[in-house]
Design an enzyme around this catalytic site. Structure first.
Site, PDB file in Angstrom:
ATOM      1  N   PRO A   1       0.777  -1.180  -0.046  1.00 52.85           N
ATOM      2  CG  PRO A   1       0.070  -0.901   2.185  1.00 52.85           C
ATOM      3  CD  PRO A   1       0.719  -1.979   1.214  1.00 52.85           C
ATOM      4  CB  CYS A   2       3.422   2.539  -2.225  1.00 53.45           C
ATOM      5  SG  CYS A   2       2.756   2.258  -3.861  1.00 53.45           S
ATOM      6  CG  HIS A   3      -2.878   3.381  -1.187  1.00 57.52           C
ATOM      7  ND1 HIS A   3      -2.570   2.156  -1.222  1.00 57.52           N
ATOM      8  CD2 HIS A   3      -3.709   3.601  -0.184  1.00 57.52           C
ATOM      9  CE1 HIS A   3      -3.357   1.417  -0.388  1.00 57.52           C
ATOM     10  NE2 HIS A   3      -4.223   2.142   0.206  1.00 57.52           N
TER      11      HIS A   3
END
Length: 285
Positions: A249-251
């Site tokens: 989840p780099c968001h």
């Protein structure tokens, strides 16, 4: 901020970035004016990897670029600074996802199975090799997603499979749907992964999975958590190299000023995704 040349660790990093620079620990320690043991600890604290790991990751980066540009395998191996071709082949599965010859040939000999599905965020493509999941991407339509997959491995054998015909692909889709509230089903076990990355990238990606849903961190905050407070930019590069949308989840990483920043799958989707996760967190409170 002091000039980089006055910083002993930056002097070492600069030496490692030069093609003719020193790479052995004793020489690097002399450049830094530190003991080898102190340098090893300090360098890892700041950059997340040892000097040797940093140098090795750089050489593999040069090798990857040369192979994609069409250089002969032997030339690319030695121009990247490897003294032995056998060492490259020993590590190539982990760092390139396949042997150098196969990578240079655009993935020739590799077999990739993939499928796409519609989600509230757009089309989702999930791809796997025989070893594990190699790509999870978001896009406007199937054509764009398939073109992106083909660009990475143009000569790989790519086979589209329908939903329900590939256990690992179905497991990823079901897990994403469960995690984001699109399905009431339980999230299945995560299949193995087959993604080439450096040791530091894996550290960052693992840390990203530990950020609770509905929360965010800045690049600097994550760098501090990892014990490398000077590596915010390196954190950003590791996020930018992530090929596993939603699974890693780099968001959940934002800029220091609280703004969203960029996201390789689109800032609008990032905003929608974060809003979805915050709403889920609020209902579970």
């Amino acid at each position: 901020m002091r000039p980089a040349t006055t910083d002993p660790l930056e002097r070492v990093r600069a030496a490692l970035e030069r093609d003719d620079g020193a790479t052995d620990l004793a020489s690097l320690a002399a450049i830094a004016g530190l003991s080898p043991t102190h340098l090893q600890r300090a360098f890892r604290r700041r950059y997340g990897v040892s000097p040797a790991e940093y140098a090795r990751a750089r050489r593999f980066g040069q090798l990857r670029t040369a192979l994609r540009d069409g250089a002969a395998v032997t030339d690319a191996v030695y121009e990247a600074g490897f003294g032995s071709g056998s060492r490259v082949y020993e590590e190539s599965d982990r760092r390139l996802g396949m042997t150098p010859a196969s990578y240079r040939a655009g993935g020739a000999g590799a077999s990739i199975r993939y499928t796409t599905t519609h989600t509230p965020l757009g089309q989702l493509l999930v791809a796997t090799t025989a070893k594990g999941i190699c790509s999870v991407t978001l896009g406007e339509d199937d054509a764009a997603l398939e073109a992106r997959l083909a660009a990475e491995f143009p000569l790989a054998e790519r086979e589209r499979v329908d939903a329900g015909r590939e256990e690992w692909l179905d497991a990823v889709i079901a897990r994403v749907a469960s995690d984001l509230g699109w399905s009431n089903g339980e999230a299945p076990a995560m299949p193995p992964l087959d993604v080439a990355a450096t040791a530091f990238q894996w550290r960052v990606w693992d840390a990203l999975t530990r950020i609770p849903r509905g929360e965010t961190l800045s690049y600097g905050e994550l760098a501090s958590i990892l014990g490398v407070p000077g590596a915010a930019r390196a954190i950003g590069r590791a996020c930018g190299s992530n090929r596993l949308a939603l699974l890693v989840p780099c968001h959940r990483i934002i800029r220091e000023d609280g703004s969203l920043g960029g996201w390789r799958w689109g800032v609008d989707i990032k905003q929608q995704l974060l809003a979805t996760e915050r709403a889920m967190k609020a209902t579970q409170a």
